[in-house]
Design a protein around this motif. Structure first.
Motif, PDB file in Angstrom:
ATOM      1  N   THR A 139       0.835  -1.201   0.000  1.00 10.68           N
ATOM      2  CA  THR A 139       0.000   0.000   0.000  1.00 10.68           C
ATOM      3  C   THR A 139       0.869   1.250   0.000  1.00 10.68           C
ATOM      4  N   ALA A 140       0.301   2.298  -0.534  1.00  7.55           N
ATOM      5  CA  ALA A 140       0.945   3.613  -0.531  1.00  7.55           C
ATOM      6  C   ALA A 140      -0.150   4.666  -0.418  1.00  7.55           C
ATOM      7  N   VAL A 141       0.202   5.806   0.122  1.00  9.43           N
ATOM      8  CA  VAL A 141      -0.752   6.909   0.255  1.00  9.43           C
ATOM      9  C   VAL A 141      -0.253   8.087  -0.578  1.00  9.43           C
ATOM     10  N   ASP A 142      -1.162   8.620  -1.413  1.00  7.17           N
ATOM     11  CA  ASP A 142      -0.868   9.799  -2.223  1.00  7.17           C
ATOM     12  C   ASP A 142      -2.091  10.708  -2.137  1.00  7.17           C
ATOM     13  N   GLU A 143      -1.991  11.730  -1.307  1.00  9.44           N
ATOM     14  CA  GLU A 143      -3.130  12.627  -1.081  1.00  9.44           C
ATOM     15  C   GLU A 143      -3.556  13.363  -2.343  1.00  9.44           C
ATOM     16  N   ALA A 144      -2.675  13.441  -3.332  1.00  9.76           N
ATOM     17  CA  ALA A 144      -3.007  14.128  -4.581  1.00  9.76           C
ATOM     18  C   ALA A 144      -4.094  13.395  -5.371  1.00  9.76           C
ATOM     19  N   LEU A 145      -4.379  12.145  -5.014  1.00 15.39           N
ATOM     20  CA  LEU A 145      -5.436  11.396  -5.712  1.00 15.39           C
ATOM     21  C   LEU A 145      -6.824  11.928  -5.359  1.00 15.39           C
ATOM     22  N   ILE A 146      -6.928  12.700  -4.311  1.00 15.29           N
ATOM     23  CA  ILE A 146      -8.151  13.320  -3.813  1.00 15.29           C
ATOM     24  C   ILE A 146      -9.063  12.281  -3.165  1.00 15.29           C
ATOM     25  N   GLY A 147      -9.336  11.186  -3.832  1.00 14.36           N
ATOM     26  CA  GLY A 147     -10.177  10.111  -3.312  1.00 14.36           C
ATOM     27  C   GLY A 147     -10.001   8.889  -4.186  1.00 14.36           C
ATOM     28  N   GLY A 148     -10.495   7.752  -3.728  1.00 12.70           N
ATOM     29  CA  GLY A 148     -10.383   6.520  -4.508  1.00 12.70           C
ATOM     30  C   GLY A 148      -8.993   5.923  -4.417  1.00 12.70           C
ATOM     31  N   ALA A 149      -8.657   5.094  -5.414  1.00 17.06           N
ATOM     32  CA  ALA A 149      -7.361   4.402  -5.390  1.00 17.06           C
ATOM     33  C   ALA A 149      -6.916   4.060  -6.802  1.00 17.06           C
ATOM     34  N   VAL A 150      -5.610   3.825  -6.940  1.00 24.91           N
ATOM     35  CA  VAL A 150      -5.011   3.342  -8.176  1.00 24.91           C
ATOM     36  C   VAL A 150      -4.364   2.011  -7.831  1.00 24.91           C
ATOM     37  N   ILE A 151      -4.737   0.979  -8.579  1.00 19.24           N
ATOM     38  CA  ILE A 151      -4.195  -0.359  -8.341  1.00 19.24           C
ATOM     39  C   ILE A 151      -3.299  -0.714  -9.511  1.00 19.24           C
ATOM     40  N   SER A 152      -2.084  -1.097  -9.190  1.00 17.25           N
ATOM     41  CA  SER A 152      -1.108  -1.464 -10.210  1.00 17.25           C
ATOM     42  C   SER A 152      -0.620  -2.874  -9.921  1.00 17.25           C
ATOM     43  N   ALA A 153      -0.837  -3.775 -10.886  1.00 14.26           N
ATOM     44  CA  ALA A 153      -0.406  -5.168 -10.741  1.00 14.26           C
ATOM     45  C   ALA A 153       0.196  -5.612 -12.069  1.00 14.26           C
ATOM     46  N   GLY A 154       1.524  -5.669 -12.114  1.00 15.26           N
ATOM     47  CA  GLY A 154       2.188  -6.037 -13.357  1.00 15.26           C
ATOM     48  C   GLY A 154       1.917  -4.984 -14.410  1.00 15.26           C
ATOM     49  N   ASP A 155       1.373  -5.408 -15.559  1.00 12.96           N
ATOM     50  CA  ASP A 155       1.079  -4.489 -16.650  1.00 12.96           C
ATOM     51  C   ASP A 155      -0.315  -3.877 -16.536  1.00 12.96           C
ATOM     52  N   VAL A 156      -1.077  -4.297 -15.537  1.00  9.10           N
ATOM     53  CA  VAL A 156      -2.450  -3.828 -15.371  1.00  9.10           C
ATOM     54  C   VAL A 156      -2.485  -2.662 -14.392  1.00  9.10           C
ATOM     55  N   VAL A 157      -3.116  -1.568 -14.806  1.00  8.60           N
ATOM     56  CA  VAL A 157      -3.317  -0.417 -13.925  1.00  8.60           C
ATOM     57  C   VAL A 157      -4.800  -0.086 -13.932  1.00  8.60           C
ATOM     58  N   ILE A 158      -5.379  -0.063 -12.756  1.00  9.46           N
ATOM     59  CA  ILE A 158      -6.791   0.269 -12.597  1.00  9.46           C
ATOM     60  C   ILE A 158      -6.847   1.595 -11.845  1.00  9.46           C
ATOM     61  N   ASP A 159      -7.290   2.639 -12.542  1.00 14.66           N
ATOM     62  CA  ASP A 159      -7.331   3.972 -11.939  1.00 14.66           C
ATOM     63  C   ASP A 159      -8.759   4.281 -11.523  1.00 14.66           C
ATOM     64  N   GLY A 160      -9.013   4.124 -10.243  1.00 15.64           N
ATOM     65  CA  GLY A 160     -10.324   4.455  -9.686  1.00 15.64           C
ATOM     66  C   GLY A 160     -10.245   5.688  -8.814  1.00 15.64           C
ATOM     67  N   SER A 161      -9.217   6.515  -9.058  1.00 12.97           N
ATOM     68  CA  SER A 161      -9.037   7.709  -8.233  1.00 12.97           C
ATOM     69  C   SER A 161      -9.926   8.834  -8.730  1.00 12.97           C
TER      70      SER A 161
END
Length: 175
Positions: A139-161
């Motif tokens: 896990t990591a915290v990045d307040e610049a995302l405002i809300g939600g999350a970004v999930i990165s697994a290998g070549d897959v990135v899911i941006d739900g921020s």
């Protein structure tokens, strides 16, 4: 950066092969992680390129006290070839190879604030279903995302921020 990865790749493969043959993945992970942290230290990094530092002294500097002989030999090879500065990349590539061999997906969840354990477990379960493998979540915290999350697994990135959603909305409105 890509040059460092290219140079580190054969060393990571060699370390992985030795660890696999000795059935010592965890010991090698620990030793390489320690050595990588030392090599990345801003006070140590310049020393590793110093021609006055002998290979044995360099190995003693980066190796954990309880390192196995084959780990010390490997670090000696890196020192001999002037590649100790590549240890962070070697360790990262080694972990990727280990995860692949153990059928584990390494994922990073970056959120605007710390996520409760229940939410992390739900994300881990969803990724396990998607990839059909065990999932290791960092896990990591990045307040610049405002809300939600970004999930990165290998070549897959899911941006739900929220930041990502706003950027997609802005792009759609500008077209």
């Amino acid at each position: 950066m890509s040059l460092e990865i290219t140079l580190a790749r054969p060393y990571a493969r060699a370390a992985f092969g030795i660890a696999r043959d000795a059935d010592a993945f965890a010991a090698w992970s620990d030793a390489l992680a320690f050595a990588a942290r030392v090599a990345a230290d801003p006070q140590v990094r310049p020393l590793l390129g110093n021609p006055g530092l002998t290979d044995d002294a360099a190995v003693a500097l980066v190796a954990p006290d309880d390192a196995q002989a084959d780990v010390r030999d490997f670090l000696g090879l890196l020192a001999e070839n002037g590649r100790l500065v590549l240890l962070p990349e070697v360790a990262g590539l080694y972990e990727d190879l280990r995860a692949e061999a153990e059928h584990v997906v390494r994922a990073t969840v970056t959120s605007a604030s710390a996520l409760p354990d229940g939410e992390l477990q739900a994300i881990r379960d969803a990724l396990k279903r998607r990839f059909g493998r065990e999932v290791q979540v960092e896990t990591a915290v990045d307040e610049a995302l405002i809300g939600g999350a970004v999930i990165s697994a290998g070549d897959v990135v899911i941006d739900g921020s929220l930041r990502g959603k706003l950027a997609r909305l802005q792009s759609a409105l500008s077209q």
